[in-house]
Design a protein around this motif. Structure first.
Motif, PDB file in Angstrom:
ATOM      1  N   UNK A 194       0.770  -1.109  -0.105  1.00 55.35           N
ATOM      2  CA  UNK A 194       0.098  -0.071   0.197  1.00 55.35           C
ATOM      3  C   UNK A 194       0.852   1.242  -0.247  1.00 55.35           C
ATOM      4  N   UNK A 195       1.954   1.278   0.649  1.00 52.64           N
ATOM      5  CA  UNK A 195       2.746   2.510   0.810  1.00 52.64           C
ATOM      6  C   UNK A 195       3.468   2.776  -0.596  1.00 52.64           C
ATOM      7  N   UNK A 196       3.871   1.656  -1.158  1.00 55.28           N
ATOM      8  CA  UNK A 196       4.433   2.084  -2.407  1.00 55.28           C
ATOM      9  C   UNK A 196       3.142   2.558  -3.544  1.00 55.28           C
ATOM     10  N   UNK A 197       2.489   1.483  -3.736  1.00 57.72           N
ATOM     11  CA  UNK A 197       1.504   1.668  -4.806  1.00 57.72           C
ATOM     12  C   UNK A 197       0.426   2.978  -4.563  1.00 57.72           C
ATOM     13  N   UNK A 198       0.024   3.363  -3.570  1.00 56.76           N
ATOM     14  CA  UNK A 198      -0.733   4.578  -3.285  1.00 56.76           C
ATOM     15  C   UNK A 198       0.185   5.755  -3.586  1.00 56.76           C
ATOM     16  N   UNK A 199       1.384   5.656  -3.452  1.00 57.54           N
ATOM     17  CA  UNK A 199       2.541   6.570  -4.009  1.00 57.54           C
ATOM     18  C   UNK A 199       2.579   6.801  -5.285  1.00 57.54           C
ATOM     19  N   UNK A 200       2.833   5.643  -5.951  1.00 56.07           N
ATOM     20  CA  UNK A 200       2.748   5.578  -7.391  1.00 56.07           C
ATOM     21  C   UNK A 200       1.485   5.992  -7.957  1.00 56.07           C
ATOM     22  N   UNK A 201       0.365   5.842  -7.447  1.00 59.13           N
ATOM     23  CA  UNK A 201      -0.848   6.333  -7.880  1.00 59.13           C
ATOM     24  C   UNK A 201      -1.379   7.781  -7.671  1.00 59.13           C
ATOM     25  N   UNK A 202      -0.496   8.379  -6.947  1.00 61.45           N
ATOM     26  CA  UNK A 202      -0.711   9.846  -6.530  1.00 61.45           C
ATOM     27  C   UNK A 202      -0.933  10.594  -7.929  1.00 61.45           C
ATOM     28  N   UNK A 203      -2.066  11.424  -8.065  1.00 62.86           N
ATOM     29  CA  UNK A 203      -2.494  11.973  -9.293  1.00 62.86           C
ATOM     30  C   UNK A 203      -1.641  12.869  -9.558  1.00 62.86           C
ATOM     31  N   UNK A 204      -0.513  13.471  -8.773  1.00 66.63           N
ATOM     32  CA  UNK A 204       0.387  14.595  -8.946  1.00 66.63           C
ATOM     33  C   UNK A 204       1.537  13.947  -9.656  1.00 66.63           C
ATOM     34  N   UNK A 205       1.797  12.694  -9.859  1.00 67.45           N
ATOM     35  CA  UNK A 205       2.850  12.172 -10.491  1.00 67.45           C
ATOM     36  C   UNK A 205       2.610  11.896 -12.025  1.00 67.45           C
ATOM     37  N   UNK A 206       3.341  12.242 -12.960  1.00 68.46           N
ATOM     38  CA  UNK A 206       3.182  12.035 -14.380  1.00 68.46           C
ATOM     39  C   UNK A 206       4.183  10.936 -14.929  1.00 68.46           C
ATOM     40  N   UNK A 207       4.167   9.590 -14.900  1.00 62.07           N
ATOM     41  CA  UNK A 207       4.864   9.021 -15.391  1.00 62.07           C
ATOM     42  C   UNK A 207       4.413   7.518 -16.064  1.00 62.07           C
ATOM     43  N   UNK A 208       5.196   6.780 -16.675  1.00 58.46           N
ATOM     44  CA  UNK A 208       4.423   5.401 -17.364  1.00 58.46           C
ATOM     45  C   UNK A 208       4.205   4.510 -16.106  1.00 58.46           C
TER      46      UNK A 208
END
Ligand SMILES: N[C@@H](CCC(=O)N[C@@H](CS)C(=O)NCC(=O)O)C(=O)O
Length: 234
Positions: A194-208
């Motif tokens: 959850x710690x990593x996946x929620x951070x990856x999914x943060x809408x402020x991040x633009x990336x593949x």
């Protein structure tokens, strides 16, 4: 009461540090009382990283060592039902998340020019104006060195995202339609995930990485579920 030293919440997340978020989620899942202190200087932290805790007069760094300590001190309600075989799989998955996928997230935040302005603005907002022009550059250089030391930073951007994307697909396939990564009950693997996946999914991040994660329905639903269950106020 146990004190959790961690970064302040930001970007609409309980924490922008996957490891701080992991430990706070563990404390909530295991029902251990705690208070948060966000005033600690990371450079003075016992291992130069957050999170760390103070409990019964003892200071302890590193989320994994802390969780070992918590299991010994307060019991092991999350993982005691796992067989040795299941525990071995959970550990392998945890290492994939923390020792590999995490670094692709770090790359996307700190090195990818599309995200750097946001990262700089959020992480260094509290610095005085002149310092704010110098410190972020130095910190970015340090992250670049850390990434090179790990090995992830030696790949091209395309390769880094290829690596992270593979990990995301592997996690989605492993989660499948289970409520939690190891089945019907939440385990310590879930706090790492959850710690990593929620951070990856943060809408402020633009990336593949984010694009891929956002298309993995079970991962998105999993993070929504975890948030509702463990951070209902956010
Ligand atoms: N193995 C450590 C990793 C902690 C970690 O990497 N923390 C990062 C934030 S996600 C940190 O404090 N970085 C500050 C730095 O490296 O200067 C754990 O599990 O707690």
């Amino acid at each position: 009461m146990l004190t959790l030293y961690q970064f302040e919440p930001a970007l609409g997340l309980p924490n922008t540090s996957p490891f701080c978020m992991k430990l706070e989620t563990y404390l909530r899942m295991a029902g251990i009382d705690y208070q948060v202190d966000t005033s600690a200087d990371v450079r003075k932290a016992p291992k130069g990283k957050l999170p760390y805790i103070k409990d019964q007069g003892t200071i302890l760094p590193d989320s994994n060592f802390i969780i070992d300590y918590l299991k010994e001190t307060y019991g092991n309600p999350l993982d005691e039902h796992l067989s040795d075989y299941e525990a071995a799989i959970a550990l392998g998955m945890q290492r994939l998340i923390e020792e590999n996928l995490y670094w692709t997230l770090v790359y996307s935040r700190w090195i990818d020019d599309r995200n750097w302005p946001e990262t700089r603005a959020v992480y260094f907002a509290s610095l005085p104006p002149i310092v704010r022009t110098i410190v972020p550059k130095i910190a970015r250089q340090q992250v670049l060195k850390n990434l090179a030391g790990h090995g992830m930073g030696r790949h091209s951007a395309e390769e880094v995202y290829q690596i992270g994307t593979k990990d995301l697909f592997a996690l989605a396939h492993f989660l499948a339609d289970k409520p939690y990564f190891m089945g019907d009950r939440p385990t310590t693997l879930d706090v790492s995930a959850y710690g990593v996946l929620a951070n990856i999914l943060s809408p402020t991040l633009t990336s593949p990485l984010r694009d891929t994660a956002a298309q993995l329905d079970n991962i998105v639903r999993y993070c929504d579920r975890m948030q509702r269950q463990y951070y209902p106020q956010s």
